[in-house]
Scaffold this motif. Structure first.
Motif, PDB file in Angstrom:
ATOM      1  N   SER A 174      74.763 164.381 -27.681  1.00 57.15           N
ATOM      2  CA  SER A 174      75.046 163.136 -28.390  1.00 57.15           C
ATOM      3  C   SER A 174      76.416 162.607 -27.976  1.00 57.15           C
ATOM      4  CB  SER A 174      75.031 163.375 -29.905  1.00 57.15           C
ATOM      5  OG  SER A 174      75.598 162.266 -30.591  1.00 57.15           O
ATOM      6  N   HIS A 175      76.442 161.403 -27.416  1.00 60.17           N
ATOM      7  CA  HIS A 175      77.723 160.803 -27.039  1.00 60.17           C
ATOM      8  C   HIS A 175      78.475 160.329 -28.277  1.00 60.17           C
ATOM      9  CE1 HIS A 175      77.461 160.904 -22.649  1.00 60.17           C
ATOM     10  NE2 HIS A 175      76.159 160.791 -22.841  1.00 60.17           N
ATOM     11  N   LEU A 176      77.734 160.073 -29.353  1.00 62.08           N
ATOM     12  CA  LEU A 176      78.383 159.675 -30.602  1.00 62.08           C
ATOM     13  C   LEU A 176      79.161 160.854 -31.187  1.00 62.08           C
ATOM     14  CD1 LEU A 176      78.641 157.341 -32.701  1.00 62.08           C
ATOM     15  CD2 LEU A 176      76.768 158.451 -33.957  1.00 62.08           C
ATOM     16  N   ALA A 177      78.483 162.013 -31.267  1.00 64.53           N
ATOM     17  CA  ALA A 177      79.126 163.212 -31.805  1.00 64.53           C
ATOM     18  C   ALA A 177      79.967 163.924 -30.756  1.00 64.53           C
ATOM     19  CB  ALA A 177      78.076 164.166 -32.354  1.00 64.53           C
ATOM     20  N   ASN A 257      81.155 157.735 -37.684  1.00 59.74           N
ATOM     21  CA  ASN A 257      80.643 159.037 -37.256  1.00 59.74           C
ATOM     22  C   ASN A 257      80.988 159.374 -35.806  1.00 59.74           C
ATOM     23  OD1 ASN A 257      79.346 159.615 -39.754  1.00 59.74           O
ATOM     24  ND2 ASN A 257      77.663 158.234 -39.177  1.00 59.74           N
ATOM     25  N   SER A 258      81.600 158.421 -35.107  1.00 61.35           N
ATOM     26  CA  SER A 258      81.937 158.642 -33.702  1.00 61.35           C
ATOM     27  C   SER A 258      83.095 159.626 -33.578  1.00 61.35           C
ATOM     28  CB  SER A 258      82.319 157.327 -33.025  1.00 61.35           C
ATOM     29  OG  SER A 258      82.863 157.555 -31.737  1.00 61.35           O
ATOM     30  N   TYR A 259      82.982 160.533 -32.632  1.00 63.20           N
ATOM     31  CA  TYR A 259      84.048 161.497 -32.346  1.00 63.20           C
ATOM     32  C   TYR A 259      85.337 160.770 -31.967  1.00 63.20           C
ATOM     33  CZ  TYR A 259      86.383 165.486 -30.078  1.00 63.20           C
ATOM     34  OH  TYR A 259      87.280 166.468 -29.704  1.00 63.20           O
ATOM     35  N   PHE A 260      85.189 159.562 -31.384  1.00 59.33           N
ATOM     36  CA  PHE A 260      86.346 158.793 -30.904  1.00 59.33           C
ATOM     37  C   PHE A 260      86.703 157.641 -31.847  1.00 59.33           C
ATOM     38  CE2 PHE A 260      84.419 160.569 -27.007  1.00 59.33           C
ATOM     39  CZ  PHE A 260      85.509 161.298 -26.548  1.00 59.33           C
ATOM     40  N   HIS A 261      86.307 157.763 -33.110  1.00 61.59           N
ATOM     41  CA  HIS A 261      86.577 156.685 -34.072  1.00 61.59           C
ATOM     42  C   HIS A 261      88.075 156.391 -34.192  1.00 61.59           C
ATOM     43  CE1 HIS A 261      85.992 154.010 -37.422  1.00 61.59           C
ATOM     44  NE2 HIS A 261      86.728 154.776 -38.224  1.00 61.59           N
ATOM     45  N   HIS A 262      88.904 157.398 -33.968  1.00 57.76           N
ATOM     46  CA  HIS A 262      90.353 157.203 -34.096  1.00 57.76           C
ATOM     47  C   HIS A 262      90.916 156.245 -33.047  1.00 57.76           C
ATOM     48  CE1 HIS A 262      89.701 160.611 -31.392  1.00 57.76           C
ATOM     49  NE2 HIS A 262      90.881 160.355 -30.838  1.00 57.76           N
TER      50      HIS A 262
END
Length: 318
Positions: A174-177, A257-262
């Motif tokens: 998952s590219h999102l996670a 929920n994105s790992y890169f949300h920051h």
């Protein structure tokens, strides 16, 4: 070109020369279908598909047909049924160079040839070690480097596909996670063609040595029937990476929920600086150290210009 054409292992084609090899093959894709196949921030047109990817699909179809003929001859010689063996195509190249779009377009085109109706696409992202293992090994900042992949599992997967097993499962990423999805798999069921797309699929390594003897080592590319390298100038790839990062910042990264949300709240200048830093420290380093050195192992090289369109093609001499 650093060497004369007659000593190069490749035959070089300009875009115009390659386009003529289409040989009146009809274009089976519509504009709407192409839009769905495009990668983020890629400028690719039906003209590109018609002039570059359609001739390539014709070449691959001829290779697959020849392989199928060999299979039938072998089956007759052995006088007993053998399992169908899928034709495996490997696609390598840098992050942001357009490997995934190339793979998806070829999948769409090849599945429209009458002798290869079932074409599966597998990305090697699913064979990355889970984040917890990468963290344990101190490899999170080397994700995408050869050591971050479970190569044994990838080779076993391809070997099972090649052996004609009815079903073979590949892990899902998952590219999102930004991680492997636990318990989720992609099941491959005896396709005509499998396209394997990934950064380091043409990578080799040092031979193993035991008791003073060299042990033959199997590489991922040993299981390929044909390999493609998507190439471009490093400065162009870096620019595409930055552009893609900024598009993702406005889209996928905005998902909580994105790992890169920051990264979603970065100002434009900060986003550019962050993307360039990631490129220099990770993706650019991986390209120069691990990916680019494998280019000459490919049977075909697609040479992209600054606008993402393919300007030339190199085909390895037989």
């Amino acid at each position: 070109m650093l060497v004369n054409e007659h000593v190069s292992p490749y035959i070089s084609f300009t875009r115009e020369e390659w386009r003529q090899l289409r040989n009146s093959t009809p274009l089976p894709l519509s504009e709407d279908e192409l839009v769905k196949l495009k990668g983020i921030n890629e400028q690719i047109s039906l003209e590109d598909v018609s002039e570059i990817y359609l001739p390539l699909s014709r070449l691959l179809n001829l290779y697959v047909a020849s392989s199928q003929d060999t299979y039938r001859v072998t089956k007759t010689f052995l006088r007993h049924p053998t399992e169908k063996v899928p034709y495996i195509i490997g696609i390598a190249g840098s992050v942001a160079v357009g490997k995934s779009t190339t793979a998806r377009i070829l999948q769409a085109l090849l599945s429209r040839w009458p002798n290869t109706p079932k074409v599966d696409l597998v990305t090697t992202d699913g064979f990355l070690y889970p984040n917890r293992i990468l963290e344990e090994r101190g490899l999170m900042k080397r994700k995408g480097f050869p050591e971050s992949y479970n190569i044994r599992r990838l080779i076993r997967f391809l070997a099972d596909v090649k052996s004609g097993r009815p079903e073979v499962a590949a892990p899902v990423y998952s590219h999102l996670a930004y991680d492997i999805v636990p318990g989720q798999v992609q099941t491959i069921r005896k396709p005509d063609i499998v396209i394997v797309e990934g950064l380091n699929v043409l990578q080799t390594g040092e031979s193993e040595q035991r008791n003073g003897k060299y042990i033959p080592k199997l590489f991922v590319s040993d299981l390929f029937d044909f390999s493609i390298y998507v190439d471009a100038d490093e400065d162009d790839i870096a620019r595409w990476y930055v552009e893609r990062f900024k598009v993702l910042q406005r889209t996928a990264f905005s998902n909580p929920n994105s790992y890169f949300h920051h990264y979603a709240s970065l100002e434009d200048e900060e986003a550019t600086e962050t993307a360039l830093r990631i490129w220099r420290e990770i993706n650019g380093l991986n390209l120069v150290s691990n990916i680019l050195p494998t280019k000459q192992r490919a049977q075909l090289i697609l040479e992209k210009g600054p606008n993402h369109s393919v300007q030339g093609v190199k085909l390895r001499k037989l």
